[in-house]
Design an enzyme around this catalytic site. Sequence first.
Site: not given
Length: 243
Positions: A36, A109-110, A133, A154, A186
Site C-alpha cells: 500500500y 504487505s497488501m 496484509w 509489525d 513491517h
Amino acid sequence: VGSYVVSQPDGYGQGTVYYPRGVNKQMAVIAVVPGYVSPESSIEWWGSHLASHGFVTITIGTNSPTDFPPSRARQLNAALDQVIQQSKSSGNPISGMIDDSRQGVVGWSMGGGASLRVADSGRVLASIPLAPWDTQKNFGGISTPTLIFACETDAIAPIDNHAVPFYQSIPNSTDKSYIEFAGQGHWCANGNNANEAILSTAGVSWMKLHLDKDERYRPFVCGSQGNYGSKATISRASNTCPF
C-alpha cells in the site's frame, strides 16, 4: 543480470523485467508487487536478486498506490501474462526465455495478500508473501507451496491478525513455511537490509525447489539447515517438512 522497463504496461501501473544473461534454457517466471502506497522501488531488490539465480522476474508498480489486495492480485496476473507474451515474441531481450508452466509470485504487505490470492487461484507453483496484509483471513484452498516471511513487531500488519492466521489456514497437506524476524517491523522482509542473507537463502531456495525442482536446494528449506538464525534473529519458524 539484464533489465528493461516495460514500455506499455498492460493491466498494471509500471514494470521492470530482470533476466539472467548467458542462459541457454527456458526459465521460470516470477512477478513481484509492493504494498500500500509503496512504489516499485521498494521491492526492486527481489527483481535483480531472483534474476541472478536464474529466474525471469518482473517487479511492478500498481495502477494506484492505494490499490487493495484483490486489485494487486489481478495486476500480478496481468504482469505475468504480459511478460510471458513478450517471451513468445521475437526481437525482445527475453524472447524464448520463459517456460510458462512454471510461474511464481512475491508480494509485500497488501502485495503479500495479493500473492496469497494468486496462490489460492491455483495459477502459480510457488508463492512468497512478505509481511502480508489482507482482509481475507482464510486461505484454506491454497495447495500452492507458500513461504510466509513475517515481522514480529509489525504494527501495520500485526502478525496475530495477518501472517499467523494466514499461515494456519493453509492446509497442512500443502508445502508451507513460516519465518518470523525477531523484534522487527513491517519493512523486515523487503530486502536491501540486514535480513538479506536469510531472505535470499530461504526465498531463493523456495523458488528453486518448487519452480525448478532443483533438489540441491532442499536442505535450505527443510532439515537442520533450515534453521536460519538464533532466537535473537528468528522469533518463530514453522513448516510442513518434509516436502
